[in-house]
Design an enzyme around this catalytic site. Structure first.
Site, mmCIF file in Angstrom:
data_model
loop_
_atom_site.group_PDB
_atom_site.id
_atom_site.type_symbol
_atom_site.label_atom_id
_atom_site.label_comp_id
_atom_site.label_asym_id
_atom_site.label_seq_id
_atom_site.Cartn_x
_atom_site.Cartn_y
_atom_site.Cartn_z
ATOM 1 N N TYR A 67 52.206 41.398 34.750
ATOM 2 C CA TYR A 67 51.572 41.312 36.069
ATOM 3 C C TYR A 67 52.110 42.435 36.949
ATOM 4 O O TYR A 67 52.346 43.526 36.464
ATOM 5 C CB TYR A 67 51.759 39.909 36.667
ATOM 6 C CG TYR A 67 50.705 39.643 37.713
ATOM 7 C CD1 TYR A 67 49.351 39.670 37.382
ATOM 8 C CD2 TYR A 67 51.036 39.417 39.039
ATOM 9 C CE1 TYR A 67 48.373 39.481 38.330
ATOM 10 C CE2 TYR A 67 50.062 39.210 40.000
ATOM 11 C CZ TYR A 67 48.735 39.252 39.637
ATOM 12 O OH TYR A 67 47.770 39.062 40.589
ATOM 13 N N GLU B 176 40.419 35.562 43.652
ATOM 14 C CA GLU B 176 41.477 36.566 43.551
ATOM 15 C C GLU B 176 40.957 37.957 43.906
ATOM 16 O O GLU B 176 39.959 38.427 43.355
ATOM 17 C CB GLU B 176 42.033 36.580 42.121
ATOM 18 C CG GLU B 176 43.261 37.434 41.942
ATOM 19 C CD GLU B 176 44.489 36.861 42.640
ATOM 20 O OE1 GLU B 176 45.334 37.657 43.084
ATOM 21 O OE2 GLU B 176 44.599 35.628 42.740
#
Length: 562
Positions: free
Chosen positions: A101, A243
């Site tokens: 990430y 998101e």
């Protein structure tokens, strides 16, 4: 019986098993399984444990010289053997989270089309708007419980990445599993391909998305509506996480759907929850309350205003009025301090704009009241950066803040690291080690005057996996503001610095499973109290959390037919 001890019955055999990442074991298939599933000769002779496989994979991972190559390598394992992928990440969570990430995922998004190797998730393109139901039915995941969806317009601090934004839902769902114990079989990343306004992508012959300027207005709203309805029909109990939608769309979408479906926006609500949790921990460590703080924000977009509203709500819960709480929060954007006489403020900004009467006694400020003006006049005790612009927390600003606040709380939260408002090293040196610092991306410990300071990563991964687990375990039909507030308080309860007076502000990633379960219980308990799910005792809720918590272990396989 534990699901991992219960055999899984499969109706197919041979190479098809090796091509299915959710069930592939590679070299870990037993001798019996190799015989019954026609796998002899398709894998090497040695039968290995998952730890032996993970050891080899880790050695291979360490052989790569840059983070993007490491990211691509891990994604390849994920696309071939998900159980091994999650065991590898679980064993090395602190080292690998920045790879799967932030910050590495940002680079992966920018190079998504160039590095594309294998499909994962669903791409729903605007030209296919009349076939959304069919596209959802094409998913390889049939029992979806959590969806992370983006339209790729505002990826981290990198802007419009088109379908390259798919790296974010993939990465977020990887954290739902590795941090929150959500089975990967229940997760589905989705990108809504509504075009792109990035000229580099439109002109790139390798770009794999719909080559068209972004749609907007009614067309966009109708497309989102069609998507939400189709998902609800296909998977009515699914949690949907929005998101990296652009500011102009993020808040309207959230407001439109939060009471209709089980959904939340991580950029607005997740970021707010982890920020408030971190602030509560910092306040406890400093021996004060949140309602006593004066807070300055740099960045008044949907994320910054979402954090500010959550702070106001927490202050009110601690006993002060909403009006008083709002006087203690100053929002600064590119035009300076938000004031109630400014034209063109967005609706979510208007509620946080300072009244001009509140600043009539301020002195020595420019026409557009700068962050330094705010620091010198409002004398904030908390400074939060969500601007996406590096270097804006200057030495002058930090020293001015420290001059009136012995232990300033400073959170430069912008992602990735290249966008941070100030580095922890600079902040701690400018404050002689007295600042309480948390950042949005990972940073190495800082040494000041011989003392080492661990830098807390105020990362949403401390919050959203626990929220997801709590929603699944409780069966909540919506994600309420009270559930989000409960997640913040639960996170603060896990702070080593707040508990022991030493250590980092936030827990170590190695403790993330315990943190996620603690948050899940707090979230689920509020859902029960608010009537958002069926009644259940604390004991049943805790059992449900444990029962829904998936571990990366291989299961035994049996043939259903020959």
């Amino acid at each position: 019986m534990d699901d991992n001890k219960r055999p899984l019955y499969l109706p197919f055999a041979g190479p098809a098993i090796l091509e299915a990442p959710l069930i592939n074991k590679g070299s870990a298939f037993s001798e019996e399984e190799r015989i019954f599933f026609n796998l002899e000769g398709l894998v090497p002779y040695a039968i290995e444990t998952i730890e032996e496989q993970a050891s080899r994979a880790y050695d291979q991972f360490r052989s790569f010289n840059n983070d993007l190559d490491k990211h691509i390598y891990l994604r390849n394992i994920q696309d071939t053997n998900e159980t091994l992928f999650y065991r590898l990440v679980q064993n090395n969570i602190s080292e690998m989270m920045p790879i799967i990430y932030t910050p590495t995922v940002g680079l992966a998004c920018e190079r998504f089309s160039k590095n594309y190797r294998r499909n994962r998730g669903l791409f729903i393109s605007y030209p296919n708007k009349d076939r959304i139901d069919d596209i959802l039915n094409n998913s390889t995941r049939q029992k979806v419980k959590i969806i992370v969806v983006t339209d790729g317009e505002r990826i981290l601090g990198l802007g419009d990445q088109g379908i390259g934004g798919m790296g974010i839902p993939i990465g977020k769902l990887s954290l739902y599993t590795s941090c929150g114990g959500i089975s990967p079989a229940y997760t589905l990343p989705i990108t809504l391909d509504v075009g792109t306004d990035n000229p580099q992508l439109l002109e790139d012959p390798m770009y794999m998305g719909w080559r068209h300027p972004r749609i907007g207005g009614e067309e966009y709203a109708e497309f989102i509506e069609a998507f939400m309805q189709a998902v609800h029909v296909r998977w009515p109990d699914t949690l949907i996480q929005f998101e990296d939608f652009a500011q102009k769309n993020a808040m309207p979408i959230l407001e439109r759907y939060k009471d209709r479906y089980c959904c939340f926006n991580d950029d607005i609500q997740g970021t707010a929850a982890v920020a408030v949790g971190s602030l509560l921990a910092a306040c406890k460590a400093a021996g004060t309350e949140l309602n006593q703080q004066r807070i300055a924000f740099l960045g008044a977009g949907s994320a910054g205003c979402g954090i500010a509203e959550a702070i106001v709500a927490q202050m009110v819960s601690e006993g002060i009025s909403d009006e008083q709480a709002r006087t203690q929060v100053c929002m600064v954007d590119r035009w300076g301090l938000l004031l109630d006489n400014m034209p063109n403020l967005l609706p979510f900004q208007q509620k946080l704009a300072q009244k001009c009467t509140n600043i009539q006694n301020w002195s020595n400020f420019s026409d557009n009241i700068s962050l330094l003006d705010v620091v010198n006049n409002a004398k904030p005790t908390v400074l939060i950066g969500v601007s996406g612009v590096p270097g804006l927390f200057t030495e002058e600003i930090i020293r001015a803040m420290h001059s009136h606040c012995a232990r300033p709380i400073i959170f430069p939260l912008s992602n990735p690291t290249s966008r941070v408002e100030a580095t922890p090293k600079d902040i701690l040196h400018w404050t002689s080690g007295q600042a309480l610092v948390a950042t949005g991306s990972p940073f190495e410990p800082v040494v000041v005057d011989g003392e080492t300071y661990e830098i807390a990563q105020c990362n949403n991964s401390f919050i959203f996996p626990g929220i997801g687990l709590g929603v699944l375990a409780s069966g909540a039909r919506h994600v309420s503001d009270a559930m989000l507030m409960a997640s913040s308080r639960a996170l603060a309860e896990c702070s080593p610095l707040a508990i022991d007076g030493s250590g980092p502000l936030l827990p170590k990633l190695e403790d993330i499973h315990a943190v996620s379960k603690h948050i899940a219980f707090a979230v689920g308990k509020v859902a029960v109290e608010q009537g958002l799910t069926l009644p259940m005792s604390d004991e049943i809720l805790q059992q449900s959390i444990e029962g829904n918590f998936w571990s990366p272990e291989y299961r035994r396989y049996k043939r259903t037919s020959f």
